[in-house]
Design a protein around this motif. Structure first.
Motif, PDB file in Angstrom:
ATOM      1  N   SER A 163       0.814  -1.323   0.128  1.00  0.00           N
ATOM      2  CA  SER A 163      -0.065  -0.010   0.048  1.00  0.00           C
ATOM      3  C   SER A 163       0.794   1.210   0.060  1.00  0.00           C
ATOM      4  O   SER A 163       0.450   2.289  -0.493  1.00  0.00           O
ATOM      5  CB  SER A 163      -1.005   0.064   1.258  1.00  0.00           C
ATOM      6  OG  SER A 163      -0.222  -0.084   2.373  1.00  0.00           O
ATOM      7  N   PRO A 203      -7.703  -2.342 -13.929  1.00  0.00           N
ATOM      8  CA  PRO A 203      -8.659  -1.335 -14.091  1.00  0.00           C
ATOM      9  C   PRO A 203      -9.640  -1.637 -14.819  1.00  0.00           C
ATOM     10  O   PRO A 203      -9.665  -2.284 -16.016  1.00  0.00           O
ATOM     11  CB  PRO A 203      -8.072  -0.048 -14.351  1.00  0.00           C
ATOM     12  CG  PRO A 203      -6.751  -0.588 -14.953  1.00  0.00           C
ATOM     13  CD  PRO A 203      -6.354  -1.937 -14.258  1.00  0.00           C
ATOM     14  N   TYR A 220      -4.700   2.348 -10.418  1.00  0.00           N
ATOM     15  CA  TYR A 220      -4.424   1.306  -9.547  1.00  0.00           C
ATOM     16  C   TYR A 220      -4.923  -0.132  -9.890  1.00  0.00           C
ATOM     17  O   TYR A 220      -5.882  -0.290 -10.645  1.00  0.00           O
ATOM     18  CB  TYR A 220      -4.994   1.690  -7.929  1.00  0.00           C
ATOM     19  CG  TYR A 220      -6.542   1.754  -8.199  1.00  0.00           C
ATOM     20  CD1 TYR A 220      -7.516   2.769  -8.526  1.00  0.00           C
ATOM     21  CD2 TYR A 220      -7.266   0.603  -7.617  1.00  0.00           C
ATOM     22  CE1 TYR A 220      -8.785   2.726  -8.482  1.00  0.00           C
ATOM     23  CE2 TYR A 220      -8.463   0.443  -7.977  1.00  0.00           C
ATOM     24  CZ  TYR A 220      -9.266   1.409  -8.009  1.00  0.00           C
ATOM     25  OH  TYR A 220     -10.636   1.404  -8.226  1.00  0.00           O
ATOM     26  N   THR A 222      -5.983  -3.809  -8.103  1.00  0.00           N
ATOM     27  CA  THR A 222      -6.380  -4.690  -6.783  1.00  0.00           C
ATOM     28  C   THR A 222      -5.724  -5.952  -6.821  1.00  0.00           C
ATOM     29  O   THR A 222      -6.068  -6.583  -7.890  1.00  0.00           O
ATOM     30  CB  THR A 222      -7.839  -4.523  -6.872  1.00  0.00           C
ATOM     31  OG1 THR A 222      -8.305  -3.492  -7.130  1.00  0.00           O
ATOM     32  CG2 THR A 222      -8.266  -4.879  -5.307  1.00  0.00           C
ATOM     33  N   GLN A 230      -7.684  -7.898   0.387  1.00  0.00           N
ATOM     34  CA  GLN A 230      -7.319  -7.117  -1.211  1.00  0.00           C
ATOM     35  C   GLN A 230      -6.776  -5.848  -0.592  1.00  0.00           C
ATOM     36  O   GLN A 230      -6.893  -5.060   0.314  1.00  0.00           O
ATOM     37  CB  GLN A 230      -8.935  -6.846  -1.610  1.00  0.00           C
ATOM     38  CG  GLN A 230      -9.464  -7.781  -2.307  1.00  0.00           C
ATOM     39  CD  GLN A 230     -10.511  -7.452  -3.137  1.00  0.00           C
ATOM     40  OE1 GLN A 230     -11.225  -6.527  -2.950  1.00  0.00           O
ATOM     41  NE2 GLN A 230     -10.784  -8.343  -4.085  1.00  0.00           N
ATOM     42  N   LYS A 232      -5.205  -2.364  -2.647  1.00  0.00           N
ATOM     43  CA  LYS A 232      -4.931  -1.505  -3.933  1.00  0.00           C
ATOM     44  C   LYS A 232      -3.508  -0.991  -4.058  1.00  0.00           C
ATOM     45  O   LYS A 232      -3.113  -0.449  -3.088  1.00  0.00           O
ATOM     46  CB  LYS A 232      -5.944  -0.296  -3.735  1.00  0.00           C
ATOM     47  CG  LYS A 232      -7.475  -0.970  -4.008  1.00  0.00           C
ATOM     48  CD  LYS A 232      -8.631   0.341  -4.137  1.00  0.00           C
ATOM     49  CE  LYS A 232      -9.706  -0.258  -4.308  1.00  0.00           C
ATOM     50  NZ  LYS A 232     -10.790   0.064  -2.993  1.00  0.00           N
ATOM     51  N   ARG A 234      -0.962   1.422  -6.180  1.00  0.00           N
ATOM     52  CA  ARG A 234      -0.866   2.619  -6.980  1.00  0.00           C
ATOM     53  C   ARG A 234       0.149   2.010  -8.343  1.00  0.00           C
ATOM     54  O   ARG A 234       1.081   1.778  -7.580  1.00  0.00           O
ATOM     55  CB  ARG A 234      -0.326   3.755  -6.323  1.00  0.00           C
ATOM     56  CG  ARG A 234      -0.380   5.047  -6.581  1.00  0.00           C
ATOM     57  CD  ARG A 234       0.050   6.277  -6.043  1.00  0.00           C
ATOM     58  NE  ARG A 234      -0.547   6.752  -4.817  1.00  0.00           N
ATOM     59  CZ  ARG A 234      -0.521   6.569  -3.749  1.00  0.00           C
ATOM     60  NH1 ARG A 234       0.296   5.544  -3.307  1.00  0.00           N
ATOM     61  NH2 ARG A 234      -1.430   7.263  -2.952  1.00  0.00           N
ATOM     62  N   ASP A 265     -10.997   7.843 -10.677  1.00  0.00           N
ATOM     63  CA  ASP A 265      -9.980   7.183  -9.537  1.00  0.00           C
ATOM     64  C   ASP A 265      -9.541   7.907  -8.717  1.00  0.00           C
ATOM     65  O   ASP A 265      -8.895   7.475  -7.588  1.00  0.00           O
ATOM     66  CB  ASP A 265      -8.907   6.621 -10.450  1.00  0.00           C
ATOM     67  CG  ASP A 265      -9.481   5.264 -11.154  1.00  0.00           C
ATOM     68  OD1 ASP A 265     -10.716   4.796 -10.806  1.00  0.00           O
ATOM     69  OD2 ASP A 265      -8.906   4.571 -11.863  1.00  0.00           O
ATOM     70  N   ILE A 268      -9.958   7.461  -4.897  1.00  0.00           N
ATOM     71  CA  ILE A 268      -9.423   6.297  -4.293  1.00  0.00           C
ATOM     72  C   ILE A 268      -8.111   6.428  -4.009  1.00  0.00           C
ATOM     73  O   ILE A 268      -7.424   5.988  -3.159  1.00  0.00           O
ATOM     74  CB  ILE A 268      -9.805   5.169  -5.126  1.00  0.00           C
ATOM     75  CG1 ILE A 268     -11.479   5.047  -5.124  1.00  0.00           C
ATOM     76  CG2 ILE A 268      -9.066   3.828  -4.865  1.00  0.00           C
ATOM     77  CD1 ILE A 268     -12.042   4.022  -6.149  1.00  0.00           C
ATOM     78  N   LEU A 272      -5.233   6.348  -0.559  1.00  0.00           N
ATOM     79  CA  LEU A 272      -4.168   5.241  -0.348  1.00  0.00           C
ATOM     80  C   LEU A 272      -3.092   5.928   0.463  1.00  0.00           C
ATOM     81  O   LEU A 272      -2.975   7.251   0.505  1.00  0.00           O
ATOM     82  CB  LEU A 272      -3.364   4.704  -1.723  1.00  0.00           C
ATOM     83  CG  LEU A 272      -4.745   3.965  -2.639  1.00  0.00           C
ATOM     84  CD1 LEU A 272      -3.937   3.524  -3.866  1.00  0.00           C
ATOM     85  CD2 LEU A 272      -4.999   2.859  -1.738  1.00  0.00           C
TER      86      LEU A 272
END
Lengths: 285, 350
Positions: A163, A203, A220, A222, A230, A232, A234, A265, A268, A272
């Motif tokens: 992350s 994506p 990003y 996943t 899970q 995400k 970058r 996005d 989101i 992060l």
């Protein structure tokens, strides 16, 4: 001061037996010269033992006669062993709940006592691995199988690591492409992150290029670890070509904030963890 | 007389006495004086004590783990997503390693599908004696599947008869000669400087001894494979073979490396594997006679990708050993047969 003097004596005896046997041959060399060896155990309450030996042993006395008076030279000792310096055996423990980096309930670990006492036993994160405890916590582990906090001991660390990353996805500047799962996999592997293709969720909209408008922009992916957790991650697109004259060079690209490829996005990506934190330079003065 | 002289503060004898009864050689003292070089102490400005270089105490010696990291204490990966820096280095199969490099060199990523693929080998340069280490070595390995590696070298071949000369020329030697050429070299009409490797046949060796001093290290010998009867294979080996060097580390002499290309990415994987196996076997031939392994780690690299895939190389050496054992057994059998034949022959002569 001493509540259980008998216990203390027993402990000293127990300590005495193995050491005297281990030093047997060392002592036997001197038996001809001196017949009596007097050991002195100094037992203090830090559970530390100094095993000492008189440098000048007291001579034997005749039967039914008074023992010799101790001279000042009889009080000079040599250190045979200090148990505090001895290497300590690791402790066998069983976890009572999830501990990051070690495992879930019922996992058996063996740790150095200096680490095991303050980090696991004192906060009651673990218990001694006795047969009763093992049975108890194995049962507990089976009961709690479904509501484990993490699927394995290292998942938490992996998630944290991922992350905080902004992965560079290097793609060709000359040949047309559409971003696929194996591109992501290869680029992650280059950065030392190993993942199979089926863990990646791409994506929703396809990304294709070479498109210099997308250069240095974020999106990003996943990643699903062990079919459960899970994260995400970058990613940042970069165009590369083997010709050094037409290569794109960005100074300190790892620090630069950039725009997302898909504007929807943005919330989101902003939520992060930060990918770059400036560390203060430590001065030596 | 003496008393008189002493009274007069005059020592006639002593003044002439000399400790040494020979003359000091001319200029000896001058030389000694010159030897003494004055140490000039340079004035340095104030340096805070934190920044001063420690003069006392030795520098920490470089250890193997500083150069090639040891991952034996790290864990095996347990999840399907894992980070290499927290785990043991993954050991790939050869096909997988090549496949991974093909992925990163795919037209859509690096666009370099025919990049040379390299083997990076780490060596234990310890000799039989603990204080001795293997020197840097250069070898030429003859790869079973040839590729364009960009290395060119000029060959000079000496043979006795014209038939052999033709064979050598056909095989691709740059210059071929016999007794005539040796004479020319002796006279200085022909220069050997531009030739990197000199090959020869054993029959012409007595004549070659005349110009041994001119050839120096290039003089053909059987150990380096430059002297032999089968000229054709020798020439092809030295023309198409891959030259590589095993270098010891600058400070840690017990650690050495070999970096050698063994093919290009677009070659067939099986061909690449055969080439890799021959490279491993060839490097292992430089091993000193001690039981510990010579190659400690084999990694497959391919620039410009930073990835290094660790490969299990021992399987290729094992095969080699098995083959060797077989070959030895066969040889022994042959020898036995020969001995039997000899005995038969002896009996027959009676």
């Amino acid at each position: 001061m001493l509540k259980f003097p008998r216990l203390l004596v027993n402990h000293v005896k127990a300590l005495a037996t193995p050491t005297s046997s281990s030093n047997a041959d060392y002592l036997s060399q001197q038996t001809r010269i001196v017949k009596l060896f007097s050991y002195l155990f100094l037992f203090n309450f830090l559970q530390n033992t100094f095993i000492l030996k008189r440098r000048n042993p007291v001579p034997l006395h005749k039967k039914n006669s008074k023992p010799h008076r101790l001279r000042s030279r009889n009080f000079i000792y040599d250190l045979v062993e200090d148990t505090n310096v001895k290497k300590k055996e690791p402790l066998d423990l069983i976890l009572t709940q999830y501990v990051a980096g070690l495992g879930n309930v019922g996992t058996r670990v063996s740790l150095h006592p200096a680490l095991a006492y303050p980090k696991l036993l004192l906060p009651k994160l673990a218990d001694y691995a006795t047969p009763e405890n093992i049975e108890k916590y194995k049962k507990l582990a089976i009961d709690q199988e479904n509501d484990k906090p993490f699927s394995s001991s290292l998942v938490e660390k992996t998630m944290k690591y991922l992350s905080h990353k902004r992965m560079s996805i290097v793609m060709s500047k000359d040949v047309p492409w559409t971003l696929e799962k194996w591109h992501i996999k290869a680029n992650f592997r280059k950065a030392g992150i190993y993942l199979p293709e089926d863990t990646i969720t791409m994506p929703e909209k396809p990304i294709s290029g070479p498109n210099l408008d997308l250069q240095g922009k974020e999106f990003y992916v996943t990643i699903t670890i062990n079919n459960r957790e899970q994260v995400k991650v970058r990613c940042c697109l970069h165009h590369w070509t083997s010709e050094s004259s037409s290569q794109l060079r960005v100074n300190e690209f790892w620090k630069l904030p950039t725009d997302p490829i898909f504007p929807e996005d943005k919330p989101i990506l902003d939520s992060l963890s930060p990918f770059w934190v400036e560390r203060k330079k430590t001065t030596h003065f | 007389m003496y008393r008189q002289a002493s009274c007069l503060n005059f020592y006639p004898l002593i003044s002439f006495l000399q400790a040494r009864n020979y003359a000091a050689r001319k200029g000896t003292r001058e030389k000694a004086r010159k030897k003494k070089v004055k140490k000039v102490i340079e004035k340095i400005g104030f340096i805070p004590h934190e920044q001063r270089v420690k003069t006392g105490g030795r520098k920490k010696a470089l250890e193997l783990k500083d150069i090639s990291p040891d991952d034996s204490k790290k864990f095996e990966p347990i999840d399907n997503v894992w980070i290499s820096k927290f785990h043991k280095w993954k050991i790939y199969s050869f096909e997988e390693a090549v496949q991974n490099h093909r992925e990163t060199h795919h037209p859509t990523i690096y666009n370099l599908p025919n990049e040379p693929i390299k083997a990076f080998l780490e060596l234990d340069m310890q000799h039989v004696k603990k204080t001795k280490f293997v020197d840097a070595f250069t070898r030429i390995v003859c790869l079973p599947h040839v590729f364009d590696h960009g290395q060119t070298r000029k060959l000079l071949v000496f043979c006795k008869n014209p038939e052999m000369e033709d064979i050598a020329r056909d095989a691709g030697a740059d210059y071929v000669g016999g007794k005539q050429l040796i004479k020319q070299i002796q006279n200085g009409q022909f220069s050997m400087k531009e030739y990197d490797i000199i090959l020869s046949e054993p029959t012409i060796l007595p004549d070659l001894l005349l110009i041994r001093g001119l050839m120096r290290k290039k003089f053909p010998n059987a150990k380096s494979g430059t002297l032999g009867t089968d000229l054709k294979t020798m020439i092809t080996k030295f023309l198409t073979g891959m030259r590589y060097t095993g270098k010891p580390h600058e400070t840690l002499k017990s650690f050495g490396t070999v970096d050698v290309a063994f093919g290009t990415l677009d070659m067939d994987t099986k061909q690449l594997e055969e080439n890799f196996a021959t490279v491993i076997k060839d490097v292992n031939e430089a091993k000193p006679r001690r039981p510990e392994p010579f190659i400690t780690r084999a990694v497959i690299t391919c620039s410009p990708s930073p990835e290094r895939f660790k490969v299990n190389f021992e399987q290729y050496l094992l095969k080699n050993k098995a083959l060797e054992a077989e070959a030895e057994a066969e040889e022994e059998e042959e020898e036995e047969e020969e001995e039997e034949a000899k005995q038969d022959a002896v009996i027959a002569s009676h």
